[in-house]
Design a protein around this motif. Structure first.
Motif, PDB file in Angstrom:
ATOM      1  N   ARG A 208       0.829  -1.211   0.000  1.00 37.12           N
ATOM      2  CA  ARG A 208       0.000   0.000   0.000  1.00 37.12           C
ATOM      3  C   ARG A 208       0.860   1.256   0.000  1.00 37.12           C
ATOM      4  N   VAL A 209       2.131   1.082   0.316  1.00 39.10           N
ATOM      5  CA  VAL A 209       3.065   2.205   0.377  1.00 39.10           C
ATOM      6  C   VAL A 209       3.921   2.274  -0.890  1.00 39.10           C
ATOM      7  N   LEU A 210       4.282   1.100  -1.411  1.00 42.90           N
ATOM      8  CA  LEU A 210       5.116   1.012  -2.606  1.00 42.90           C
ATOM      9  C   LEU A 210       4.363   0.286  -3.710  1.00 42.90           C
ATOM     10  N   ASP A 211       4.487   0.777  -4.928  1.00 46.37           N
ATOM     11  CA  ASP A 211       3.875   0.084  -6.058  1.00 46.37           C
ATOM     12  C   ASP A 211       4.662  -1.184  -6.340  1.00 46.37           C
ATOM     13  N   VAL A 212       3.946  -2.286  -6.542  1.00 47.56           N
ATOM     14  CA  VAL A 212       4.565  -3.585  -6.787  1.00 47.56           C
ATOM     15  C   VAL A 212       4.203  -4.046  -8.194  1.00 47.56           C
ATOM     16  N   PHE A 213       5.218  -4.510  -8.923  1.00 49.94           N
ATOM     17  CA  PHE A 213       5.045  -4.951 -10.305  1.00 49.94           C
ATOM     18  C   PHE A 213       5.547  -6.372 -10.482  1.00 49.94           C
ATOM     19  N   ASP A 214       5.106  -6.999 -11.572  1.00 52.61           N
ATOM     20  CA  ASP A 214       5.501  -8.375 -11.879  1.00 52.61           C
ATOM     21  C   ASP A 214       6.809  -8.467 -12.651  1.00 52.61           C
ATOM     22  N   SER A 215       7.257  -7.360 -13.238  1.00 54.70           N
ATOM     23  CA  SER A 215       8.503  -7.382 -14.012  1.00 54.70           C
ATOM     24  C   SER A 215       9.135  -5.998 -14.004  1.00 54.70           C
ATOM     25  N   VAL A 216      10.417  -5.958 -14.283  1.00 53.96           N
ATOM     26  CA  VAL A 216      11.119  -4.682 -14.371  1.00 53.96           C
ATOM     27  C   VAL A 216      10.548  -3.866 -15.512  1.00 53.96           C
ATOM     28  N   SER A 217      10.289  -4.504 -16.650  1.00 56.37           N
ATOM     29  CA  SER A 217       9.766  -3.754 -17.793  1.00 56.37           C
ATOM     30  C   SER A 217       8.419  -3.119 -17.465  1.00 56.37           C
TER      31      SER A 217
END
Length: 114
Positions: free
Chosen positions: A97-106
């Motif tokens: 909720r504080v940091l955006d989380v992604f599935d890949s670097v791209s």
């Protein structure tokens, strides 16, 4: 897997790829590398935790401290956790909720939501 941090530039983003475990023993090295990148004036940082097997509260503190520094300079910090076993912990601690989380670097460097 042995702890390590590599840094690469991807356009306006600096990407730190971390491997191994982030704990009391390795967190100071992680903090040092992260602060060194931020110290160069990098305002947009991606931390790829896909290769991290374990992170303790010390490591989580490094992530939060880095986020505060980057954001106070008007920048953005994002996490990548592709296939990581850390997803439950990040959710449990509400770090997602504080940091955006992604599935890949791209995906992290191409997303323009912020």
């Amino acid at each position: 897997m042995e702890f390590g941090v590599t840094v690469a530039s991807h356009g306006r983003w600096e990407v730190l790829t971390v491997t191994g475990e982030i704990d009391m023993a390795t967190a100071p090295r992680f903090r040092q590398r992260l602060l060194a990148v931020i110290g160069t004036g990098a305002q947009n940082v991606v931390i790829d935790l896909s290769g991290v097997d374990f992170i303790d509260s010390t490591g989580l503190g490094v992530l939060m401290g880095g986020a505060k520094r980057v954001r106070s300079a008007g920048g953005d910090i994002r996490l990548v956790m592709a296939g990581s076993r850390l997803a439950d912990l990040i959710e449990l601690t509400r770090l997602d909720r504080v940091l955006d989380v992604f599935d890949s670097v791209s995906a992290a460097i191409e997303d323009s939501s912020s």
